[in-house]
Design an enzyme around this catalytic site. Structure first.
Site, PDB file in Angstrom:
ATOM      1  N   TYR A   1      22.543  50.245  99.533  1.00  0.00           N
ATOM      2  CA  TYR A   1      23.847  50.662  98.998  1.00  0.00           C
ATOM      3  C   TYR A   1      24.933  50.323 100.023  1.00  0.00           C
ATOM      4  CZ  TYR A   1      20.540  53.630  96.385  1.00  0.00           C
ATOM      5  OH  TYR A   1      19.475  54.107  95.648  1.00  0.00           O
TER       6      TYR A   1
ATOM      7  N   CYS B   1      26.980  61.930 100.247  1.00  0.00           N
ATOM      8  CA  CYS B   1      28.268  62.524  99.883  1.00  0.00           C
ATOM      9  C   CYS B   1      28.098  63.678  98.905  1.00  0.00           C
ATOM     10  CB  CYS B   1      29.198  61.459  99.288  1.00  0.00           C
ATOM     11  SG  CYS B   1      28.564  60.650  97.808  1.00  0.00           S
TER      12      CYS B   1
ATOM     13  N   GLN C   1      35.655  53.424 103.153  1.00  0.00           N
ATOM     14  CA  GLN C   1      35.860  54.839 103.427  1.00  0.00           C
ATOM     15  C   GLN C   1      37.351  55.144 103.529  1.00  0.00           C
ATOM     16  OE1 GLN C   1      33.752  57.255 103.446  1.00  0.00           O
ATOM     17  NE2 GLN C   1      31.723  56.449 103.905  1.00  0.00           N
TER      18      GLN C   1
ATOM     19  N   GLU D   1      23.400  45.542  97.857  1.00  0.00           N
ATOM     20  CA  GLU D   1      24.446  46.204  97.066  1.00  0.00           C
ATOM     21  C   GLU D   1      24.459  45.582  95.672  1.00  0.00           C
ATOM     22  OE1 GLU D   1      27.110  48.227  95.353  1.00  0.00           O
ATOM     23  OE2 GLU D   1      26.767  48.781  97.445  1.00  0.00           O
TER      24      GLU D   1
ATOM     25  N   ASP E   1      22.874  55.029 101.905  1.00  0.00           N
ATOM     26  CA  ASP E   1      24.232  55.554 101.672  1.00  0.00           C
ATOM     27  C   ASP E   1      24.533  55.450 100.177  1.00  0.00           C
ATOM     28  OD1 ASP E   1      26.764  56.515 101.938  1.00  0.00           O
ATOM     29  OD2 ASP E   1      27.602  54.724 102.887  1.00  0.00           O
TER      30      ASP E   1
END
Length: 436
Positions: free
Chosen positions: A301, A393, A272, A322, A366
């Site tokens: 994720y 997002c 981030q 992932e 996510d």
């Protein structure tokens, strides 16, 4: 206003997306493109300014494609982002019986918050070497001597690299010809550790002058530069980073902390970019997960494992998934470095391997901007974990995915968080509980 920072105005019943206009303005605009039901325009004059209009702090904000909302007062930006989430969930997504959207978690000082920036390198119209950011909807580089979203050390680093390139006659990459060496300057900064990484993305594998540049950066800018490396990208496309990283000085990584956890970050790591808001975002996820120490948490994720490791202390075990192998290696290393033994990470597409994982009590989603695959959401409904915490997002794909999940889950809370002040992006955390 839309997420591109264009004011949505009307004249004679015709809708225009107007660059340089903010909600509440009355403007004179020049139409630049027409469609049947809408068009595009640029502001020529502000006749009556909005009460929320402010003078941008950045001198190139009108041309740079980064800060599209700088002409809007920050409190108004937060109201805009809350409404953006509301509109996507109800008007676009068609969702009903939702709880009210919480006020957006904002920043006290919405500048100098980025721990990562990628500066394209090229030439201006006069043939001078420049670095900055791409103009909106183009690949023309707008020179940005000091990006107000990045640490002040970025300015000195970029200036030193450009001066060195001019002195050594090192050419910048030309997208049209595919020639030239230096494509981008990537700078990462550890906000809690103070460590800095400088990575040059180059069109080749050989940069004999790189050790001298690394020494110059450490001596003339700061000895907090703990890593100088090269990233090889010889592809003729718009992807910034290649897969190969060559160390020049130090290890090709730096370290930073989120709360009490320490993370190893490489040039390729997803991490981030706003460390101040990341803690607030992750604290929101932790509160919504409501862990008691007995739960199995599935972190889909998961990237380099930041959310899963942040939750591990309160869980019985954490399973992270992932698709990027390098990220999973980083996640495992980060777990070991922090002495976390109840977190395991696996490589694979979340939608492909979820069904092979054990049942979980809490699932954290996510996903990237494209959202979740429908097959994953259907499998979630079948497996029926008691709680889902969805970190999004992109409000539009969040709305699409919630339409599927609300067949079996109730949305309990919607909390937006402003991870990218002065841009049209907003992060949203949703808590969903299984219908009885």
């Amino acid at each position: 206003m839309n997420t591109n920072g264009e004011g949505i105005g009307h004249t004679g019943g015709y809708t225009l997306f107007i660059k340089g206009a903010v909600p509440g303005d009355t403007v004179r605009a020049r139409i630049t493109g027409r469609r049947k039901n809408y068009g595009f325009a640029e502001t020529e004059a502000v006749i009556t300014p909005s009460p929320d209009r402010v003078t941008p702090a950045c001198p190139v904000s009108d041309s740079c494609g980064g800060c599209t909302l700088q002409s809007l007062d920050y409190a108004a930006q937060l109201r805009f982002k809350k409404k953006l989430v509301e509109d996507n969930l109800t008007r676009i997504g068609g969702l009903e019986d939702l709880p009210p959207v919480n006020d957006v978690i904002g920043m006290e000082t919405p500048f100098r918050y980025r721990n990562k920036a990628q500066y394209p390198v090229g030439y201006d119209e006069d043939g001078r070497l420049v670095a900055g950011f791409y103009e909106g909807k183009s690949h023309r580089i707008v020179r940005a001597d000091d990006c107000l979203l990045s640490p002040e050390t970025d300015r000195a680093i970029v200036r030193t690299v450009l001066t060195f390139m001019e002195l050594k006659k090192i050419r910048a990459y030309d997208e049209k010809t595919g020639r030239g060496l230096v494509r981008h300057i990537l700078i990462r900064t550890g906000f809690t550790t103070g460590e800095i990484m400088v990575c040059l993305i180059i069109n080749g594998r050989h940069f004999p002058e790189a050790p001298a540049l690394a020494a110059l950066l450490r001596s003339q800018v700061t000895d907090r530069i703990v890593s100088v490396c090269l990233n090889v990208n010889i592809a003729r496309n718009n992807v910034i980073l290649g897969r190969e990283v060559i160390p020049v000085y130090g290890e090709p990584c730096l370290y930073d902390n989120i709360g009490s956890l320490r993370f190893r970050i490489s040039p390729l790591s997803f991490y981030q970019v706003n460390p101040i808001q990341t803690v607030r975002l992750y604290d929101t996820v932790k509160r919504m997960a409501a862990l008691t120490g007995t739960e199995t948490v599935l972190d889909l994720y998961c990237g380099i494992g930041t959310i899963g490791l942040y939750l591990a202390e309160g869980a019985r075990r954490v399973l992270g998934v992932e698709i990027v192998p390098e990220a999973i290696r980083d996640a495992a290393d980060n777990a070991a470095a922090n002495g976390i033994t109840n977190a395991v990470f696996s490589v694979g597409a979340s939608e492909d391997i979820f069904r092979d994982l054990p049942d979980s009590d809490v699932v954290v989603l996510d996903p990237p901007r494209k959202g979740c695959e429908a097959s994953l959401l259907e499998e979630l409904i079948t497996r029926a974990p008691s709680r889902i915490v969805y970190v999004s997002c992109n409000p539009s794909t969040l709305a699409r995915d919630l339409r599927i999940l609300t067949r079996a889950y109730a949305v309990e809370e919607i909390q937006p968080c402003d991870m990218f002040p002065h841009t049209g992006h907003v992060e949203t955390v949703c808590l969903l509980s299984r219908n009885k």
